[in-house]
Design an enzyme around this catalytic site. Structure first.
Site, PDB file in Angstrom:
ATOM      1  N   GLY A   1       0.895  -5.071   1.213  1.00 18.89           N
ATOM      2  CA  GLY A   1      -0.222  -5.284   0.250  1.00 18.89           C
ATOM      3  C   GLY A   1       0.186  -5.876  -1.027  1.00 18.89           C
TER       4      GLY A   1
ATOM      5  CD  GLU B   1       0.916  -5.671   5.476  1.00 19.72           C
ATOM      6  OE1 GLU B   1       1.635  -6.507   5.764  1.00 19.72           O
ATOM      7  OE2 GLU B   1       0.179  -5.760   4.499  1.00 19.72           O
TER       8      GLU B   1
ATOM      9  CD  GLU C   1      -2.246  -7.757   3.012  1.00 20.82           C
ATOM     10  OE1 GLU C   1      -1.673  -6.685   3.067  1.00 20.82           O
ATOM     11  OE2 GLU C   1      -2.983  -8.092   3.856  1.00 20.82           O
TER      12      GLU C   1
ATOM     13  CB  ALA D   1      -0.927   0.119   1.068  1.00 18.98           C
TER      14      ALA D   1
HETATM   15  C1  LIG Z   1      -4.331  -1.332   3.649  1.00 19.90           C
HETATM   16  C2  LIG Z   1      -3.560  -2.347   4.699  1.00 19.90           C
HETATM   17  C3  LIG Z   1      -2.964  -3.491   4.172  1.00 19.90           C
HETATM   18  C4  LIG Z   1      -1.579  -3.048   3.412  1.00 19.90           C
HETATM   19  C5  LIG Z   1      -0.567  -2.351   4.069  1.00 19.90           C
HETATM   20  C6  LIG Z   1       0.796  -2.026   3.341  1.00 19.90           C
HETATM   21  O1  LIG Z   1       1.013  -2.695   2.174  1.00 19.90           O
HETATM   22  S1  LIG Z   1       1.607  -1.222   4.359  1.00 19.90           S
HETATM   23  C7  LIG Z   1       3.183  -1.110   3.122  1.00 19.90           C
HETATM   24  C8  LIG Z   1       3.936  -2.378   3.399  1.00 19.90           C
HETATM   25  N1  LIG Z   1       5.041  -2.081   2.651  1.00 19.90           N
HETATM   26  C9  LIG Z   1       6.315  -2.267   3.103  1.00 19.90           C
HETATM   27  O2  LIG Z   1       6.535  -2.190   4.183  1.00 19.90           O
HETATM   28  C10 LIG Z   1       7.488  -2.068   2.140  1.00 19.90           C
HETATM   29  C11 LIG Z   1       8.031  -0.626   2.401  1.00 19.90           C
HETATM   30  N2  LIG Z   1       9.235  -0.423   1.636  1.00 19.90           N
HETATM   31  C12 LIG Z   1      10.579  -0.839   1.816  1.00 19.90           C
HETATM   32  O3  LIG Z   1      10.700  -1.800   2.413  1.00 19.90           O
HETATM   33  C13 LIG Z   1      11.505  -0.471   0.803  1.00 19.90           C
HETATM   34  O4  LIG Z   1      11.221   0.655   0.208  1.00 19.90           O
HETATM   35  C14 LIG Z   1      11.704  -1.389  -0.341  1.00 19.90           C
HETATM   36  C15 LIG Z   1      12.341  -2.894   0.142  1.00 19.90           C
HETATM   37  C16 LIG Z   1      10.515  -1.963  -1.218  1.00 19.90           C
HETATM   38  C17 LIG Z   1      12.636  -0.715  -1.838  1.00 19.90           C
HETATM   39  O5  LIG Z   1      14.096  -0.401  -1.000  1.00 19.90           O
HETATM   40  P1  LIG Z   1      15.136   0.513  -1.664  1.00 19.90           P
HETATM   41  O6  LIG Z   1      16.136   0.652  -0.779  1.00 19.90           O
HETATM   42  O7  LIG Z   1      15.141  -0.126  -3.195  1.00 19.90           O
HETATM   43  O8  LIG Z   1      14.293   2.019  -1.802  1.00 19.90           O
HETATM   44  P2  LIG Z   1      13.731   2.770  -0.634  1.00 19.90           P
HETATM   45  O9  LIG Z   1      13.349   2.082   0.608  1.00 19.90           O
HETATM   46  O10 LIG Z   1      14.803   4.174  -0.414  1.00 19.90           O
HETATM   47  O11 LIG Z   1      12.431   3.460  -1.296  1.00 19.90           O
HETATM   48  C18 LIG Z   1      12.477   4.328  -2.299  1.00 19.90           C
HETATM   49  C19 LIG Z   1      11.422   5.489  -2.459  1.00 19.90           C
HETATM   50  O12 LIG Z   1      10.152   4.566  -2.404  1.00 19.90           O
HETATM   51  C20 LIG Z   1       9.415   5.087  -1.237  1.00 19.90           C
HETATM   52  N3  LIG Z   1       8.563   3.802  -0.883  1.00 19.90           N
HETATM   53  C21 LIG Z   1       9.019   2.604  -0.518  1.00 19.90           C
HETATM   54  N4  LIG Z   1       7.667   1.991  -0.351  1.00 19.90           N
HETATM   55  C22 LIG Z   1       6.677   2.640  -0.137  1.00 19.90           C
HETATM   56  C23 LIG Z   1       5.489   2.266   0.157  1.00 19.90           C
HETATM   57  N5  LIG Z   1       4.947   1.124   0.194  1.00 19.90           N
HETATM   58  N6  LIG Z   1       4.702   3.557  -0.141  1.00 19.90           N
HETATM   59  C24 LIG Z   1       4.876   4.621  -0.299  1.00 19.90           C
HETATM   60  N7  LIG Z   1       6.395   4.930  -0.542  1.00 19.90           N
HETATM   61  C25 LIG Z   1       7.158   3.931  -0.530  1.00 19.90           C
HETATM   62  C26 LIG Z   1      10.176   5.564  -0.325  1.00 19.90           C
HETATM   63  O13 LIG Z   1       9.740   6.366   0.807  1.00 19.90           O
HETATM   64  C27 LIG Z   1      11.536   5.859  -1.008  1.00 19.90           C
HETATM   65  O14 LIG Z   1      11.027   7.288  -1.198  1.00 19.90           O
HETATM   66  P3  LIG Z   1      11.908   8.614  -1.218  1.00 19.90           P
HETATM   67  O15 LIG Z   1      12.999   8.530   0.131  1.00 19.90           O
HETATM   68  O16 LIG Z   1      13.036   8.080  -2.509  1.00 19.90           O
HETATM   69  O17 LIG Z   1      11.290   9.842  -1.534  1.00 19.90           O
END
Ligand SMILES: CCC/C=C/C(=O)SCCNC(=O)CCNC(=O)[C@H](O)C(C)(C)COP(=O)([O-])OP(=O)([O-])OC[C@H]1O[C@@H](n2cnc3c(N)ncnc32)[C@H](O)[C@@H]1OP(=O)([O-])[O-]
Length: 718
Positions: A100, A123, A103, A61
């Site tokens: 998500g 999450e 999911e 998400a």
């Molecule tokens: C509704 C209920 C159910 C669902 C809930 C969910 O899914 S909750 C979500 C569950 N998901 C997670 O927990 C995954 C969270 N994300 C990660 O773990 C890592 O970003 C990665 C492994 C996907 C990529 O790592 P990497 O080292 O290659 O790259 P990086 O980490 O430097 O990110 C690059 C840019 O992307 C941005 N951004 C990233 N993800 C999101 C996002 N979901 N959204 C928005 N933005 C996001 C990040 O802020 C950054 O922006 P910046 O600073 O450049 O402006």
């Protein structure tokens, strides 16, 4: 958005396109709805392939949307719609499928992953739970025990483990996309009922209660006080015991409770601030955007003590060839043995071939450093020794070599004064154990050049660490804020508290260990040595100095007395606690009577110290120092301070960091309490509220992200 195309073989390909991680924003969700409907309605389409652009399936998400009003179609009915499709939907998992994203893939009928992909229900690391059906579908797919682990930890699961557990159906080293297209053709026309996870029953062990109880115990140990992992356990219990629809209802209820919690806010704040720390700037206008880091092809480490060994392993693990330097053959031999065995353990743990590690050579000869791009000095905290080394390095290293000093608090500028090129001297404060801990304070002295900062920050990234740029002052940011915190803990003992009482309050707050247990673990002699160097105790202390006062301020000699009597912590079997069984801290009756004698010797009236007072005096004094740090421009922003505390000092992530926590508590309350404690303890000057705190309160306590603008009106050390 999501792009739709038809390809030969009656396949519809839907590509999620939302750089950089294809997060499921409102627009993407709308586009998925539309394209899936289009594919299911198209008579010519027999199967659907769902993939993500740029080699990433989906990062989940869109976290940025969590703080805004919800718009667009929700995830749950969208995933249900995919699952209900009569045509097979195959997810192509490349790069990541997190939260998500996974999911969504679980709603598909098949999942094909590339061997380099990672999946996870992450999450919980954002203070939430997988509320797009993840808590209900994953246990049905892989059984309750494995799902419980993945959901409550949020850990990243490799493609290899994912196929072993049954999360994905197939893993390929070649193109997952091509594999999925071919596979989709073979299942087109088959009935999809048996592939709908919502119709499955979760495989559940007979002793479900003890499995869930065990998970709760582990959660309490790992992240005491955190709500999200506990809610995850409840949701998985629902998956194990209720029909799918009721389980989904429970999942939604739990999510509603978590979604608006302060903890979720704090953890999402941590997610964004950690990434923002890499975008450093200095008031001179230098920044990550306009300053190019020097390439580091070869590095050197001087000193193979605890820190040097960990740093050498970190560099090698990042594939950087290292020259490790010691002064004596015996130390060199011991260092080499330790480093090699650490590297062997590392490569076994990560399944790395040795070829992935940078080579390490060992030498006694500093002249071997003439071609290195970067040197990290990691000798004892002794200014004279460090200066001597920097002077020698100036004559042996290339003129453009970056010279880093690993110090936990010495003056970088004084060290730089011994080098012929002080602008290339930068502090790199690693945390022990250096090959494990994520934080790197990059300390910028007044003469440090932007290129030196950029190169050190780039190095942090290569080492998979979180670099934070800080200014030069005694203790920098992290250790400087620790001082008033530890001092308060000593004073609380003087006034009547016991170490276990103080620790319990801090552990209930969420620290893995209270301050006294931490001191016992790292060794009481560490602080003793530095207090002796500062002349606060030991031979440099002027005769006739009052026992409990230094320079007109309150001082507690308690830790000095313990060290003098040989109680150095775990390593001597006793410190603030007794360690009869290795590493198990038990309250020591000796210490209790020692504290009573101490109080009566100094005429201190012992009193019962309440839990609120313990927490407030320890934390608010630390936070107050944080405000002073901001005021002096030692940290660029409150967010940087929070990143330092969460990633290097065990500050509970669900509390966001000290500055965020202060704002959550309410700055007027913090100010009020500090004023109160300073009134009752006028001999502790660091309890006097900082002017930055007063200013923020006067301005109506703006949210943390607005503080930076106010700080810029002050001086900066960066
Ligand atoms: C509704 C209920 C159910 C669902 C809930 C969910 O899914 S909750 C979500 C569950 N998901 C997670 O927990 C995954 C969270 N994300 C990660 O773990 C890592 O970003 C990665 C492994 C996907 C990529 O790592 P990497 O080292 O290659 O790259 P990086 O980490 O430097 O990110 C690059 C840019 O992307 C941005 N951004 C990233 N993800 C999101 C996002 N979901 N959204 C928005 N933005 C996001 C990040 O802020 C950054 O922006 P910046 O600073 O450049 O402006």
């Amino acid at each position: 958005m999501a792009l739709y195309r038809r390809i030969p073989g009656a396949i519809a390909v839907i590509t999620l396109t939302n750089p950089p991680v294809n997060a499921l924003s409102c627009t993407v969700r709308e586009a998925i709805y539309e394209t899936v409907k289009r594919a299911t309605a198209d008579q010519e389409v027999k199967a659907i392939v769902l993939c993500g652009a740029n080699g990433k399936f989906c990062g989940g998400a869109d976290i940025k949307e969590f703080s805004r009003e919800m718009r667009g179609p929700p995830l749950v009915p969208m995933i249900d719609m995919i699952e209900e499709s009569e045509k097979p939907v195959v997810a192509v998992i490349e790069g990541v499928a997190f939260g998500g994203g996974l999911e969504l893939a679980l709603g598909c009928h098949y999942r094909i992953a590339h061997s380099g992909a990672q999946v996870g229900l992450t999450e919980v690391t954002l203070g939430l739970l997988p509320a797009a059906g993840g808590t209900q579908r994953l246990p049905r797919l892989i059984g309750v025990p494995a799902a419980l682990d993945i959901i409550t930890t949020g850990r990243h699961v490799s493609a290899q483990e994912a196929v072993r557990l049954g999360i994905v159906d197939k893993v390929t080293d070649s193109s997952a996309m091509e594999e999925a297209i071919e596979f989709a053709k073979t299942v087109a026309g088959e009935p999809m009922g048996p592939r709908r996870l919502s119709l499955w029953t979760a495989a559940c062990p007979e002793d479900l209660d003890s499995l869930l109880e065990g998970a709760l115990v582990r959660i309490r140990q790992r992240s005491r006080g955190a709500l999200a992992p506990v809610a995850c356990v409840q949701a998985v219990r629902a998956a194990a015991s209720l029909p799918f629809a009721q389980g989904m209802k429970k999942e939604q209820e739990l999510m509603a409770y978590l979604f608006t919690s302060g903890q979720a806010r704090a953890m999402q704040y941590c997610f964004f601030t950690q990434r923002a720390a890499a975008r450093w700037t200095t008031p001179s206008g230098a920044s990550w955007e306009n300053t190019k880091a020097r390439p580091v092809r070869q590095a050197a480490v001087i000193g193979l003590g605890t820190m040097g060994k960990g740093i050498a392993v970190s560099l090698s693990r990042a594939g950087i060839p290292v020259i490790a330097v010691e002064t004596e053959q015996k130390r060199l031999k011991a260092g080499r043995k330790a480093v090699n065995s650490m590297l062997t353990r590392e490569s076994q743990k990560r399944g790395l071939a040795e070829a992935h590690l940078g080579s390490i050579s060992f030498t006694l000869d500093l002249r071997k450093l003439r071609d290195t791009d970067l040197v990290i000095e990691a000798v004892f905290e002794d200014m004279a020794l460090k200066k001597q080394i920097f002077s020698k390095l100036s004559s042996v290293c290339r003129p453009d070599a970056l010279l880093c000093t690993n110090t936990s608090g010495l003056n970088i500028d004084e060290i730089a004064s011994a080098a012929s090129r002080p602008e290339l001297v930068v502090g790199t404060h690693f945390f022990a154990p250096a090959h494990v801990m994520k934080l790197l304070e990059v300390v910028c002295g007044p003469r440090t050049s932007p290129v030196a900062v950029a190169t050190a920050m780039q190095l942090a990234k290569r080492l998979e660490k979180i670099g934070v740029v800080v200014g030069n002052c005694s203790g920098f940011v992290g250790n400087r804020m620790m001082r008033p915190y530890t001092e308060q803990a000593y004073y609380l003992l003087e006034e009547g508290a016991r170490p276990e009482e103080v620790d319990l309050v801090l552990e209930e707050f969420g620290f893995a260990m209270g301050i006294f247990r931490v001191m016992d673990l790292s060794g009481l002699d560490v602080g003793w040595r530095s207090r002796k160097e500062l002349g606060l105790t030991g031979p440099k202390l002027p005769p006739g100095t009052e026992a409990r006062s230094r320079g007109g301020k309150r001082y507690s000699p308690l830790p000095d007395i313990l060290c003098e009597s040989g109680r150095l912590g775990q390593k001597t079997g006793r410190g603030w606690y007794l360690y009869e069984k290795e590493r198990v801290a038990t309250p020591d009756p000796w210490l209790q009577s020692f504290l009573e004698d101490y109080r009566s010797r100094f005429g201190i009236q012992s009193r019962r110290v309440g839990q609120d007072e313990i927490l407030e005096r320890c934390l608010y004094s630390l936070i107050n120092e944080g405000f002073r740090i901001l005021q002096e421009g030692i940290a660029a922003s409150p967010e940087d301070i929070d990143v330092i505390y969460v990633s290097g000092y065990g500050w509970p992530r669900h509390r966001g960091g000290p500055m965020f926590y202060a704002w959550m508590v309410g700055l007027p309350k913090v100010l009020d309490k500090l004023e109160h404690y300073h009134r009752t303890h006028p001999d502790i000057p660091n309890l006097a509220p900082s002017s930055m705190l007063r200013k923020l309160v006067a301005r109506g306590s703006p949210p943390v992200h607005q503080w930076r603008a106010l700080i810029q009106q002050h001086s900066s050390q960066l």
